[in-house]
Write an enzyme that holds these catalytic residues in place. Structure first.
Site, PDB file in Angstrom:
ATOM      1  N   HIS A  46      51.300  19.229  17.563  1.00 39.93           N
ATOM      2  CA  HIS A  46      49.780  19.237  17.991  1.00 39.93           C
ATOM      3  C   HIS A  46      48.735  19.799  17.275  1.00 39.93           C
ATOM      4  CE1 HIS A  46      46.350  19.353  20.842  1.00 39.93           C
ATOM      5  NE2 HIS A  46      46.318  20.502  21.105  1.00 39.93           N
ATOM      6  N   ARG A  91      49.050  29.474  17.796  1.00 36.87           N
ATOM      7  CA  ARG A  91      47.956  29.603  18.159  1.00 36.87           C
ATOM      8  C   ARG A  91      47.822  29.664  19.765  1.00 36.87           C
ATOM      9  NH1 ARG A  91      43.829  25.303  19.664  1.00 36.87           N
ATOM     10  NH2 ARG A  91      45.313  23.841  19.758  1.00 36.87           N
ATOM     11  N   ARG A 120      52.239  28.055  24.038  1.00 33.62           N
ATOM     12  CA  ARG A 120      52.627  27.016  23.961  1.00 33.62           C
ATOM     13  C   ARG A 120      54.371  26.855  23.357  1.00 33.62           C
ATOM     14  NH1 ARG A 120      47.371  24.169  21.981  1.00 33.62           N
ATOM     15  NH2 ARG A 120      46.280  24.248  24.234  1.00 33.62           N
ATOM     16  N   LEU A 146      47.816  13.587  24.389  1.00 35.61           N
ATOM     17  CA  LEU A 146      48.074  14.959  25.158  1.00 35.61           C
ATOM     18  C   LEU A 146      47.751  15.068  26.556  1.00 35.61           C
ATOM     19  CD1 LEU A 146      48.092  18.136  24.440  1.00 35.61           C
ATOM     20  CD2 LEU A 146      45.824  17.895  24.252  1.00 35.61           C
ATOM     21  N   GLN A 151      52.530  23.748  15.443  1.00 29.68           N
ATOM     22  CA  GLN A 151      52.582  23.938  16.952  1.00 29.68           C
ATOM     23  C   GLN A 151      52.803  22.834  17.689  1.00 29.68           C
ATOM     24  OE1 GLN A 151      48.718  24.745  19.521  1.00 29.68           O
ATOM     25  NE2 GLN A 151      50.026  26.661  19.667  1.00 29.68           N
ATOM     26  N   GLU A 197      46.599  21.358  28.447  1.00 33.45           N
ATOM     27  CA  GLU A 197      46.957  22.640  29.113  1.00 33.45           C
ATOM     28  C   GLU A 197      46.217  23.237  30.425  1.00 33.45           C
ATOM     29  OE1 GLU A 197      48.463  25.566  26.097  1.00 33.45           O
ATOM     30  OE2 GLU A 197      46.981  26.964  26.997  1.00 33.45           O
ATOM     31  N   PHE A 219      43.898  29.443  30.463  1.00 29.04           N
ATOM     32  CA  PHE A 219      44.620  28.699  29.529  1.00 29.04           C
ATOM     33  C   PHE A 219      45.910  29.570  29.092  1.00 29.04           C
ATOM     34  CE2 PHE A 219      43.695  25.119  26.604  1.00 29.04           C
ATOM     35  CZ  PHE A 219      42.932  24.339  27.336  1.00 29.04           C
ATOM     36  N   HIS A 277      52.878  21.157  21.344  1.00 34.71           N
ATOM     37  CA  HIS A 277      52.416  21.120  22.505  1.00 34.71           C
ATOM     38  C   HIS A 277      53.152  21.030  23.742  1.00 34.71           C
ATOM     39  CE1 HIS A 277      49.602  20.912  26.107  1.00 34.71           C
ATOM     40  NE2 HIS A 277      48.562  21.448  25.279  1.00 34.71           N
TER      41      HIS A 277
HETATM   42  C1  LIG Z   1      44.237  15.800  21.298  1.00 38.19           C
HETATM   43  C2  LIG Z   1      43.659  17.105  20.864  1.00 38.19           C
HETATM   44  C3  LIG Z   1      43.163  18.083  21.932  1.00 38.19           C
HETATM   45  C4  LIG Z   1      42.620  19.073  21.455  1.00 38.19           C
HETATM   46  N1  LIG Z   1      42.013  20.093  22.439  1.00 38.19           N
HETATM   47  C5  LIG Z   1      41.813  21.214  21.782  1.00 38.19           C
HETATM   48  C6  LIG Z   1      41.203  22.019  23.050  1.00 38.19           C
HETATM   49  O1  LIG Z   1      40.931  21.791  24.127  1.00 38.19           O
HETATM   50  N2  LIG Z   1      40.596  23.436  22.674  1.00 38.19           N
HETATM   51  C7  LIG Z   1      40.877  23.732  21.561  1.00 38.19           C
HETATM   52  O2  LIG Z   1      40.559  24.985  21.075  1.00 38.19           O
HETATM   53  N3  LIG Z   1      41.632  22.987  20.425  1.00 38.19           N
HETATM   54  C8  LIG Z   1      41.995  21.744  20.614  1.00 38.19           C
HETATM   55  N4  LIG Z   1      42.434  20.905  19.710  1.00 38.19           N
HETATM   56  C9  LIG Z   1      42.477  21.250  18.368  1.00 38.19           C
HETATM   57  C10 LIG Z   1      41.027  21.260  17.873  1.00 38.19           C
HETATM   58  O3  LIG Z   1      40.497  20.204  18.536  1.00 38.19           O
HETATM   59  C11 LIG Z   1      41.035  20.913  16.245  1.00 38.19           C
HETATM   60  O4  LIG Z   1      41.806  22.000  15.798  1.00 38.19           O
HETATM   61  C12 LIG Z   1      39.509  20.723  15.750  1.00 38.19           C
HETATM   62  O5  LIG Z   1      38.937  20.179  16.532  1.00 38.19           O
HETATM   63  C13 LIG Z   1      39.644  20.737  14.275  1.00 38.19           C
HETATM   64  O6  LIG Z   1      38.267  20.398  13.973  1.00 38.19           O
HETATM   65  P1  LIG Z   1      37.887  20.454  12.531  1.00 38.19           P
HETATM   66  O7  LIG Z   1      36.488  20.093  12.246  1.00 38.19           O
HETATM   67  O8  LIG Z   1      38.832  21.335  11.506  1.00 38.19           O
HETATM   68  O9  LIG Z   1      38.721  18.876  11.764  1.00 38.19           O
HETATM   69  P2  LIG Z   1      38.611  17.341  12.492  1.00 38.19           P
HETATM   70  O10 LIG Z   1      37.601  17.338  13.882  1.00 38.19           O
HETATM   71  O11 LIG Z   1      40.002  17.027  12.514  1.00 38.19           O
HETATM   72  O12 LIG Z   1      37.580  16.809  11.204  1.00 38.19           O
HETATM   73  C14 LIG Z   1      38.060  16.416  10.021  1.00 38.19           C
HETATM   74  C15 LIG Z   1      37.183  15.676   9.244  1.00 38.19           C
HETATM   75  O13 LIG Z   1      37.397  15.599   7.841  1.00 38.19           O
HETATM   76  C16 LIG Z   1      37.360  14.307   7.326  1.00 38.19           C
HETATM   77  N5  LIG Z   1      38.282  13.994   6.307  1.00 38.19           N
HETATM   78  C17 LIG Z   1      39.693  14.228   6.288  1.00 38.19           C
HETATM   79  N6  LIG Z   1      40.179  13.914   5.162  1.00 38.19           N
HETATM   80  C18 LIG Z   1      39.255  13.202   4.314  1.00 38.19           C
HETATM   81  C19 LIG Z   1      39.061  12.680   3.123  1.00 38.19           C
HETATM   82  N7  LIG Z   1      40.370  12.692   2.523  1.00 38.19           N
HETATM   83  N8  LIG Z   1      37.997  12.478   2.768  1.00 38.19           N
HETATM   84  C20 LIG Z   1      36.714  12.327   3.476  1.00 38.19           C
HETATM   85  N9  LIG Z   1      36.781  12.851   4.576  1.00 38.19           N
HETATM   86  C21 LIG Z   1      37.959  13.471   5.083  1.00 38.19           C
HETATM   87  C22 LIG Z   1      37.594  13.578   8.609  1.00 38.19           C
HETATM   88  O14 LIG Z   1      36.688  12.104   8.533  1.00 38.19           O
HETATM   89  C23 LIG Z   1      36.842  14.352   9.822  1.00 38.19           C
HETATM   90  O15 LIG Z   1      35.637  14.173   9.694  1.00 38.19           O
HETATM   91  C24 LIG Z   1      42.892  19.675  20.182  1.00 38.19           C
HETATM   92  C25 LIG Z   1      43.541  18.753  19.255  1.00 38.19           C
HETATM   93  C26 LIG Z   1      44.062  17.547  19.533  1.00 38.19           C
HETATM   94  C27 LIG Z   1      44.531  16.808  18.601  1.00 38.19           C
END
Ligand SMILES: Cc1cc2nc3c(=O)[nH]c(=O)nc-3n(C[C@H](O)[C@H](O)[C@H](O)COP(=O)(O)OP(=O)(O)OC[C@H]3O[C@@H](n4cnc5c(N)ncnc54)[C@H](O)[C@@H]3O)c2cc1C
Length: 572
Positions: free
Chosen positions: A349, A384, A281, A247, A235, A250, A121, A237
């Site tokens: 991203h 990141r 990135r 996306l 960030q 990577e 990566f 991507h």
């Molecule tokens: C397309 C994509 C691919 C990625 N690939 C990678 C990867 O391969 N490796 C890596 O390390 N990172 C990757 N990332 C980054 C990583 O996936 C995210 O940073 C991480 O999954 C975020 O997880 P989280 O639990 O913080 O938030 P999220 O998974 O975004 O969850 C947020 C939660 O909050 C809830 N929520 C939000 N607002 C409210 C509200 N007002 N009221 C009630 N609930 C609310 C939502 O319903 C959801 O359940 C990627 C990101 C994207 C967009």
């Protein structure tokens, strides 16, 4: 209106929220205590943005690798703005979290000899990213979701939208949530509240982020009085599909893909010859934009693209390691990566910034915790490294869950009566958005202008003039957003109203990004100022914390924690 009550309310059912809930429940079990936990999520948890993570999660699992090397890669990737004590926690705890996920059923890819597979990566010196095909987030999220179902002490409020955190200047008392399915507002009383509501990539027009990533958790914290740290660092991507922003992981470069310009050159030789496609990135995104500006890409520079070439990897390898990339490119571009190069351009991203926390997810507001992309611990600093974020959700989600449980065991809880708070939010929201609801502009009009001004002023390259323009535009949009036209007057599933509430949060988040970026007069990591092209450690080796005050946004500076890696020139 009823006031519900739990010990711990976690906002967000993504990786960070679920990992925190499970760890809080386990901590209570181990201590022989009872702990009543709620997860509130605006979507069914397995639809959280975590589900779309493709490439993998970083951890030191091989003999050739060391914790110090993972830490150094992360710190250099962060352009020395990461807090090094937090990075050490991340790298030391990552392996046990990955093994724990395996025990809970996560189907990591394996080599023929039985070892869990690792892939390369960007910015990582050695192969250390574990993965489940190119649907890593899907498998991790489902693993945690099914594990959470084992704990009867976890109650879920699915499709509930949190509208505010109830707090005074001393502590947190609970939240108000809108049950989207009925349109009713409810207060939930809690001894501790955790924000795990993800990032806010949707403040930009061209993004990989799902439409639910509107920064709600960041705005909720900011309004409740908790500071937002390092918000200027967003960030890009390098490889998003033009038009949709979908996306291309990577991992496509990790598996050996090349970036080529319109002249057929592997242009990264000019920018980062020692790392090429495995550079971080921020540097690769800038290289692509520079090629486009010099007319060396395809199409207009504003929405032009370069090529990602996977053809030499062969169909068999692509099918086994990157099946989702084949599917996405064929479906959304009508292009077959086995025989044609993929058009790609930099795409927004991830947000390095977020709610300021300590290493256990505590914010400065008593009883308020945060983890995952919502939080800024900070391990990501100014940039990141890919695959550190999924690991961050596990490591710091677990730590925040355990710390919140410990806090609750020691806390009597407030005797504040919350019975009026749901009504307060409902009246405010209905008056603003639903009475005389035809007098203003559509949510989509203001959202579009907001996203356009963020692309314009706060993109890959920035200037004072551009940022000033965005600051002024946001002030205008905030004023116009006081009057919105909401055609839907129904109570059940009023997604137009939800969109208006999200827009309101986005305006706050966008403002913290542009104001923090305007203030930081240097270039570091993903924040590049054309008018201040150098990194300036003497003045700017510091975090910026944006606070909401009655007089508007105020920035406070705080030191970066250095343990054993002294800042040096960032060279690859
Ligand atoms: C397309 C994509 C691919 C990625 N690939 C990678 C990867 O391969 N490796 C890596 O390390 N990172 C990757 N990332 C980054 C990583 O996936 C995210 O940073 C991480 O999954 C975020 O997880 P989280 O639990 O913080 O938030 P999220 O998974 O975004 O969850 C947020 C939660 O909050 C809830 N929520 C939000 N607002 C409210 C509200 N007002 N009221 C009630 N609930 C609310 C939502 O319903 C959801 O359940 C990627 C990101 C994207 C967009």
């Amino acid at each position: 209106m009823t006031t519900l009550q739990h010990d711990l309310v976690i906002i967000g059912g993504g990786l960070a929220g679920l990992r925190a809930a499970i760890e809080a429940a386990r901590t209570a079990e181990k201590a022989g205590k009872s702990l009543d936990i709620a997860i509130v999520s605006k979507v069914y948890p397995v639809r959280s943005h975590s589900v779309s993570a493709e490439g993998g999660a970083a951890a030191v699992l091989r003999d050739y690798d060391t914790f110090d090397l993972h830490a150094m890669d992360t710190i250099r990737g962060a352009d020395f703005l990461a807090d090094q004590d937090a990075v050490e926690i991340l790298v030391n705890s990552a392996p046990s979290e990955i093994i724990q996920m395996e025990h809970w059923g996560c189907p990591w890819n394996r080599d023929e000899d039985g070892h869990v597979s690792v892939r390369a990566f960007g910015g990582m010196s050695v192969k250390r990213t574990v993965f489940a095909s190119d649907k890593t987030g899907f498998h991790m999220l489902h693993t945690l979701f099914q594990t959470s179902l084992k704990y009867t002490t976890i109650t879920r409020y699915d499709e509930w939208f949190v509208t505010s955190i109830i707090a005074d200047d001393k502590e947190v008392h609970g939240i108000v949530g809108l049950d989207i399915s009925t349109g009713s507002f409810h207060a939930i009383k809690a001894k501790a509240v955790m924000l795990a509501a993800g990032g806010g990539g949707r403040v930009f027009a061209f993004t990989t982020n799902g439409s639910i990533c509107t920064g709600d958790g960041m705005a909720l914290a900011y309004r409740a009085g908790a500071p937002l740290k390092d918000m200027e660092f967003v960030q890009f991507h390098p490889t998003g599909l033009p038009n949709t922003g979908i996306l291309i992981t990577e991992a496509a470069r990790g598996e050996g893909g090349y970036l080529i310009n319109a002249k057929g050159e592997r242009f990264l030789e000019k920018y980062i010859p020692n790392k090429m496609e495995m550079g971080p990135r921020d540097i690769i995104s800038r290289a692509i934009i520079t090629e486009l500006e010099q007319g060396l890409g395809y199409g207009e520079s504003k929405d032009g693209f370069v090529h990602l070439d996977l053809r030499h990897l062969g169909e068999k390898h692509l099918k086994s390691r990157l099946p989702f990339i084949l599917e996405l490119t064929r479906t959304y571009m009508g292009i077959d990566p086995v025989i044609e190069p993929i058009p790609v351009r930099p795409v927004l991203h991830y947000m390095m910034g977020g709610v300021h926390t300590d290493n256990d997810g505590r914010t400065p507001l008593k009883g308020l915790y945060s983890a995952g992309e919502n939080a800024c611990v900070t391990i990501n600093g100014a940039n990141r490294l890919g695959s550190n974020s999924l690991t961050e959700c596990l490591v710091f989600g677990a730590r925040a869950g355990s710390a919140a449980a410990g806090y609750i065991f020691e806390t009597a809880g407030s005797d504040k009566d919350l019975s009026t708070f749901a009504e307060r939010d409902e009246t405010k929201i209905r008056t603003r958005f639903l009475t005389e609801r035809n007098r203003g502009e559509k949510v989509s009009v203001i959202r579009k202008e907001l996203q356009a001004t963020m692309e314009e002023g706060a993109g890959v390259f920035r200037t004072a003039k551009g940022l000033n323009g965005s600051i002024e535009k946001l002030a205008e949009l905030r004023e116009r957003a006081q009057r919105l036209q909401i055609k839907d007057s129904t109570r059940t599933y009023n997604l137009e109203l939800v969109g208006a509430l999200e827009l309101d949060f986005m305006l706050d988040v966008a403002d913290t990004i542009v104001q923090s970026a305007h203030n930081r007069q240097e270039s570091r990591g993903a924040h590049v100022r054309r008018d201040f092209p150098e990194r300036d450690d003497e003045k700017w080796l510091i975090h910026q914390q944006a606070n909401m005050t009655p007089k508007g946004l105020k920035i406070k500076k705080s030191p970066v924690t250095i343990t054993k890696w002294q800042p040096e020139e960032r060279k690859y």
